[in-house]
Design a protein around this motif. Sequence first.
Motif, PDB file in Angstrom:
ATOM      1  N   MET A  99       0.849  -1.194   0.000  1.00 45.31           N
ATOM      2  CA  MET A  99       0.000   0.000   0.000  1.00 45.31           C
ATOM      3  C   MET A  99       0.879   1.236   0.000  1.00 45.31           C
ATOM      4  O   MET A  99       1.780   1.366   0.832  1.00 45.31           O
ATOM      5  N   THR A 100       0.617   2.153  -0.948  1.00 48.03           N
ATOM      6  CA  THR A 100       1.347   3.406  -1.042  1.00 48.03           C
ATOM      7  C   THR A 100       0.430   4.544  -0.613  1.00 48.03           C
ATOM      8  O   THR A 100      -0.700   4.651  -1.083  1.00 48.03           O
ATOM      9  N   VAL A 101       0.939   5.371   0.307  1.00 43.35           N
ATOM     10  CA  VAL A 101       0.169   6.505   0.831  1.00 43.35           C
ATOM     11  C   VAL A 101       0.599   7.766   0.094  1.00 43.35           C
ATOM     12  O   VAL A 101       1.790   8.102   0.058  1.00 43.35           O
ATOM     13  N   GLY A 102      -0.377   8.458  -0.488  1.00 39.53           N
ATOM     14  CA  GLY A 102      -0.095   9.674  -1.234  1.00 39.53           C
ATOM     15  C   GLY A 102      -0.712  10.898  -0.587  1.00 39.53           C
ATOM     16  O   GLY A 102      -1.086  10.885   0.594  1.00 39.53           O
ATOM     17  N   ALA A 103      -0.838  11.955  -1.361  1.00 41.06           N
ATOM     18  CA  ALA A 103      -1.387  13.214  -0.861  1.00 41.06           C
ATOM     19  C   ALA A 103      -2.797  13.000  -0.326  1.00 41.06           C
ATOM     20  O   ALA A 103      -3.564  12.159  -0.834  1.00 41.06           O
ATOM     21  N   SER A 104      -3.140  13.759   0.731  1.00 39.45           N
ATOM     22  CA  SER A 104      -4.448  13.656   1.399  1.00 39.45           C
ATOM     23  C   SER A 104      -4.700  12.244   1.912  1.00 39.45           C
ATOM     24  O   SER A 104      -5.845  11.811   2.052  1.00 39.45           O
ATOM     25  N   LEU A 105      -3.616  11.506   2.181  1.00 36.23           N
ATOM     26  CA  LEU A 105      -3.666  10.132   2.706  1.00 36.23           C
ATOM     27  C   LEU A 105      -4.399   9.180   1.759  1.00 36.23           C
ATOM     28  O   LEU A 105      -4.994   8.191   2.193  1.00 36.23           O
ATOM     29  N   SER A 122       5.239   5.382   2.076  1.00 35.56           N
ATOM     30  CA  SER A 122       4.697   6.732   1.951  1.00 35.56           C
ATOM     31  C   SER A 122       5.396   7.489   0.835  1.00 35.56           C
ATOM     32  O   SER A 122       6.617   7.450   0.725  1.00 35.56           O
ATOM     33  N   ALA A 123       4.583   8.178   0.039  1.00 34.07           N
ATOM     34  CA  ALA A 123       5.134   9.017  -1.026  1.00 34.07           C
ATOM     35  C   ALA A 123       5.118  10.490  -0.639  1.00 34.07           C
ATOM     36  O   ALA A 123       5.394  11.351  -1.470  1.00 34.07           O
TER      37      ALA A 123
END
Length: 236
Positions: A99-105, A122-123
């Motif tokens: 799982m990759t976490v981006g902007a605004s979670l 996390s990105a």
Amino acid sequence: MPTPQTHQITVNLTPAALQTLLDAGASLYALPMFQTSNRTARPLVTYANAALSQSQNLAWTEVYQAFVSRTALAAGITDPAQRTIVVGASAPTRLGDVMTVGASLQCVVAGGGGGGAVSIQSAITDPLSCGLSYDGRPACAMGLSNALQVTVAPLQSLLLMFSTSVFDLGAWVEQCAGPGLLVDMTNTATRTVTYDLTAADPWLDADKVWATAIADGAPLADLLRQPPPRNMPQRK
């Protein structure tokens, strides 16, 4: 796709033990065991029952979600309101997912991780926490930064303890708050345990091969956070 395994532990109380626990205002709590090499990881309360009876069932299914949170996971926090993980976002995951976490979670899940674990990365540069939920209940949490990927695997063992302390679901607990019992449910659907306060060890099943007595005050992170095999995880 195979049907996810469901597990159930039945906790029986003798009449005298039930009355004593009710008079004291005690609750039954459960925290899961998990596998990760991340030393910030903490087990979380996944079950809390103050409405005790002579028999109660704790059940869960091997259905997982990876989550991300803005709750700071740091030692020495004394404010009770800050010791409970608040999930910011989550996504269904299977073992082997990343799982990759981006902007605004925003959470994006793809394959390609270690086959027996879930990886979270996390990105973004925000300091975060992350972890796994079982049946929608946060079970473990650890720090997450964009510099390090987190890998965590569920283990089918559960710590049971009665305590007059009040813990919220999703709270991390540093020490066992009463005599505990670690129950191994690996490849097993059901187990039954009995609690009797007149015995030297109130958990009457502590001598079973699938059970381990845990002393009051035992450090739970060291107990429930198990290290993975060396040179793991392997990327697909």
